[in-house]
Design a protein around this motif. Structure first.
Motif, PDB file in Angstrom:
ATOM      1  N   THR A 101       9.889   6.151   2.025  1.00 37.22           N
ATOM      2  CA  THR A 101       9.821   4.827   1.450  1.00 37.22           C
ATOM      3  C   THR A 101      11.299   4.020   1.835  1.00 37.22           C
ATOM      4  OG1 THR A 101      10.807   5.360  -0.659  1.00 37.22           O
ATOM      5  CG2 THR A 101       8.235   5.717  -0.316  1.00 37.22           C
TER       6      THR A 101
ATOM      7  N   TRP B 286       5.222   1.784   4.487  1.00 36.48           N
ATOM      8  CA  TRP B 286       5.233   1.019   3.110  1.00 36.48           C
ATOM      9  C   TRP B 286       5.606  -0.484   3.438  1.00 36.48           C
ATOM     10  CZ3 TRP B 286       9.432   3.437   5.435  1.00 36.48           C
ATOM     11  CH2 TRP B 286      10.788   2.962   5.567  1.00 36.48           C
TER      12      TRP B 286
ATOM     13  N   PRO C 264       1.491  -2.154   3.889  1.00 34.63           N
ATOM     14  CA  PRO C 264       0.499  -1.853   3.055  1.00 34.63           C
ATOM     15  C   PRO C 264      -0.979  -2.353   3.297  1.00 34.63           C
ATOM     16  CG  PRO C 264       2.088  -3.400   1.709  1.00 34.63           C
ATOM     17  CD  PRO C 264       2.430  -3.218   3.210  1.00 34.63           C
TER      18      PRO C 264
END
Ligand code: 3PG
Length: 220
Positions: free
Chosen positions: A172, A192, A195
Motif C-alpha cells: 500500500t 491500491w 480500486p
C-alpha cells in the motif's frame, strides 16, 4: 552460484530497464473494455506509465490491445499469466513484459526463449533458486505481505544478494516505503491506486489523485 546461459542477459536488462523506470507498477483488473483507455490515462496523468494488466477478466486481452493502440507510450505488462498458452497470447499481443503470480518449470523454460521477458512470481527462497537455475535474477515476490513482507525480502538478500524483486500483494501507499528502502527491491506493485470501487464509478479523477499521492511520496 554460477549463472545459467539459458536466460539471455538481454532479458534481465529489459526487465531492469522497466522496473528501474518506475517506483510503482499498478496491478490492474479491467472488467469492462470501455474502461481500459480512461483508466490507463488516469494513471498516466498521475505519473505512472508502466502498467500490469492482469489476464483475470474476459476483456483483458482486448483491453491490452486498446491501450497499446491508443496509448503507445505506455509500457504494458500482462499479469496473472498462468500457462504457456497464455504466455504465447501475450507474445502475439506484443506486450513489453509478462508477469506470473507463481511459476511452473514450463513457464520458466518458456520465458528463456520468448521474445517477451518474464518477471516470474515467487513466494519462497526455493522458488527463487528454481528460477535461478534457469538464469532468472529478477522476480515478483507475491503475495508479499502474507509471506513475511519486507522482513522476508530482507532475509532473501542474505543468500541471494543478486536477486532483485518487485513485491506485490498487500503493498500500500503506507507500507511501500519499507520495501523501497531495501537494496534488493527494484520497484513495488499494487492495485491500491486503482480500486474496483473507483473504476466501477468511472472516477478517473479519483484514480489520478491516488496515483499522484503515490508518485509524490515515491518518485523514481
Ligand atoms: C497482484 O496480482 O500482484 C495482486 O493482485 C496485487 O495485489 P494487491 O491487490 O494486494 O495490491
Amino acid at each position: 552460484m554460477s549463472s545459467d546461459p539459458r536466460l539471455p542477459q538481454s532479458h534481465i536488462d529489459r526487465v531492469d530497464a522497466i522496473c528501474r523506470s518506475t517506483a510503482i507498477i499498478p496491478v490492474l483488473v479491467i472488467e469492462r473494455l470501455e474502461h481500459a483507455v480512461p483508466l490507463a490515462k488516469a494513471l498516466v496523468d498521475g505519473g505512472l506509465d508502466v502498467l500490469e494488466i492482469t489476464l483475470r477478466t474476459d476483456c483483458a486481452v482486448d483491453a491490452i490491445k486498446r491501450i497499446r493502440e491508443q496509448l503507445p507510450d505506455v509500457t504494458v505488462g500482462a499479469g496473472t499469466v498462468l500457462s504457456v498458452d497464455q504466455y504465447r497470447i501475450c507474445e502475439e499481443l506484443g506486450v513489453d513484459f509478462v508477469v506470473t503470480p507463481g511459476t511452473t518449470p514450463a513457464l520458466f523454460e518458456h520465458g528463456t526463449a520468448s521474445s517477451v521477458p518474464l518477471l516470474p512470481g515467487v513466494a519462497t527462497v526455493s522458488e527463487v533458486v528454481t528460477g535461478w537455475e534457469y538464469g532468472y535474477r529478477r522476480f515478483k515476490f507475491f503475495p508479499a505481505e502474507a509471506n513475511g513482507g519486507a522482513k522476508a525480502l530482507k532475509s532473501f538478500g542474505g543468500p541471494l544478494p543478486e536477486a532483485l524483486f518487485c513485491p506485490t500483494g498487500g503493498v500500500t501507499v503506507d507500507n511501500a516505503a519499507d520495501y523501497l528502502a531495501l537494496p534488493n527491491v527494484m520497484c513495488i506493485g499494487g492495485s491500491w491506486m486503482a480500486p474496483k470501487s473507483l473504476i466501477d464509478q468511472e472516477d478517473w479523477a479519483g484514480i489520478t489523485r491516488l496515483t499522484q499521492e503515490a508518485t509524490q511520496r515515491y518518485p523514481r
